[in-house]
Design an enzyme around this catalytic site. Structure first.
Site, short mmCIF file in Angstrom:
data_model
loop_
_atom_site.label_atom_id
_atom_site.label_comp_id
_atom_site.label_asym_id
_atom_site.label_seq_id
_atom_site.Cartn_x
_atom_site.Cartn_y
_atom_site.Cartn_z
N ASP A 1 12.33 83.29 -13.47
CA ASP A 1 11.90 83.99 -14.35
C ASP A 1 11.09 85.05 -13.71
O ASP A 1 10.12 84.67 -12.91
CB ASP A 1 11.26 83.22 -15.63
CG ASP A 1 11.33 83.89 -16.82
OD1 ASP A 1 12.30 84.67 -17.38
OD2 ASP A 1 10.18 84.05 -17.49
N GLY B 1 15.21 97.81 -15.19
CA GLY B 1 14.06 97.24 -15.76
C GLY B 1 13.06 98.50 -15.31
O GLY B 1 13.02 99.52 -15.85
P1 IMP Z 1 14.11 87.66 -16.76
O1 IMP Z 1 15.61 88.01 -16.66
O2 IMP Z 1 14.02 86.69 -18.16
O3 IMP Z 1 13.43 86.99 -15.63
O4 IMP Z 1 13.29 88.98 -17.30
C1 IMP Z 1 12.90 89.88 -16.34
C2 IMP Z 1 12.55 91.11 -17.10
O5 IMP Z 1 11.16 91.66 -16.30
C3 IMP Z 1 13.64 92.17 -16.72
O6 IMP Z 1 14.11 92.34 -18.03
C4 IMP Z 1 12.42 93.46 -16.56
O7 IMP Z 1 12.01 93.82 -17.85
C5 IMP Z 1 11.28 92.81 -15.74
N1 IMP Z 1 11.88 92.74 -14.36
C6 IMP Z 1 11.76 91.58 -13.57
N2 IMP Z 1 11.94 91.78 -12.29
C7 IMP Z 1 11.95 93.20 -12.38
C8 IMP Z 1 12.46 94.28 -11.27
O8 IMP Z 1 12.61 93.89 -9.87
N3 IMP Z 1 12.37 95.38 -11.58
C9 IMP Z 1 12.08 95.74 -12.71
N4 IMP Z 1 11.91 95.14 -13.72
C10 IMP Z 1 12.03 93.87 -13.52
#
Ligand code: IMP
Length: 198
Positions: A73, A154
């Site tokens: 996460d 992101g």
């Molecule tokens: P997860 O997939 O539940 O871990 O959500 C991670 C969210 O955090 C993503 O949808 C992005 O909004 C943000 N995020 C995490 N890592 C990155 C990265 O490497 N670059 C840009 N946004 C990130």
């Protein structure tokens, strides 16, 4: 010859899979994505921390009988916003997930704010043989005033890592993958796996 170990990476995010392919290269270990195992159930991430959400991802696959699982996460923590959006990074501006709208909301919330300090966090929960371990990676930087660059995903267009003049979205994939929060957490996981194989 050692038998190849398969580990399932509990993510549906194709960008993360591509990044981890660049970062994590260990002989005898093959990382499978949810797409590779045709897992299409929604994993509800209603934990209250990165760790809890990473564990929820692992549990969703353990229930299906997988034994070697990576749950990761990640998110963006902005100092002037008290650590927000944090665990709510993906859905910061509501559902469905919309990265451009998230960026607009973030820039609006930081309008006129001088302190632009932020960090990305990546927390891995790894399950093997019934044992859970956690690994963490962070990268410090700042939020720019405008979005620039088209690579990555992101918040990449508004995150400029410390000591770099460009955003993550302006960097070659290989460079981002050699300094990022995910690089750090997955390198810790690789060290652990190597130490277990000795
Ligand atoms: P997860 O997939 O539940 O871990 O959500 C991670 C969210 O955090 C993503 O949808 C992005 O909004 C943000 N995020 C995490 N890592 C990155 C990265 O490497 N670059 C840009 N946004 C990130």
């Amino acid at each position: 010859m050692l038998k190849e170990k398969e580990i399932v990476f509990a993510t549906g995010n194709a960008h993360k899979v591509a990044e981890v392919d660049l970062i994590f290269q260990m002989p005898n270990i093959k990382i499978l994505s949810l797409k590779d195992i045709q897992f299409t159930d929604e994993i509800v991430e209603d934990g209250l921390s990165f760790r809890e959400n990473a564990l929820l991802k692992v549990k969703a696959l353990a229930k299906k009988g997988y034994t070697n699982i990576i749950g990761e996460d990640s998110g963006l923590e902005v100092e002037a916003l008290g650590g927000e959006p944090g665990i709510y990074s993906a859905r910061y501006s509501g559902e469905p997930v919309d990265h451009d709208r998230n960026i607009r909301k973030l820039l609006a919330n930081l309008e006129g704010v001088e302190n632009r300090k932020a960090r990305f966090a990546s927390i891995i929960c790894y399950l093997e043989n019934g044992i859970i371990s956690y690994f963490e990676g962070y990268i410090n930087g700042e939020i720019t005033t405008d979005a620039s660059g088209r690579k990555g995903f992101g918040y990449d267009p508004v995150f400029k890592p410390l000591n770099y003049e460009v955003t993550f979205a302006e960097m070659e994939d290989k460079l981002k993958s050699s300094i990022s929060h995910r690089y750090k957490s997955f390198t810790e996981l690789a060290k652990y796996l190597r130490s277990k194989n000795q």
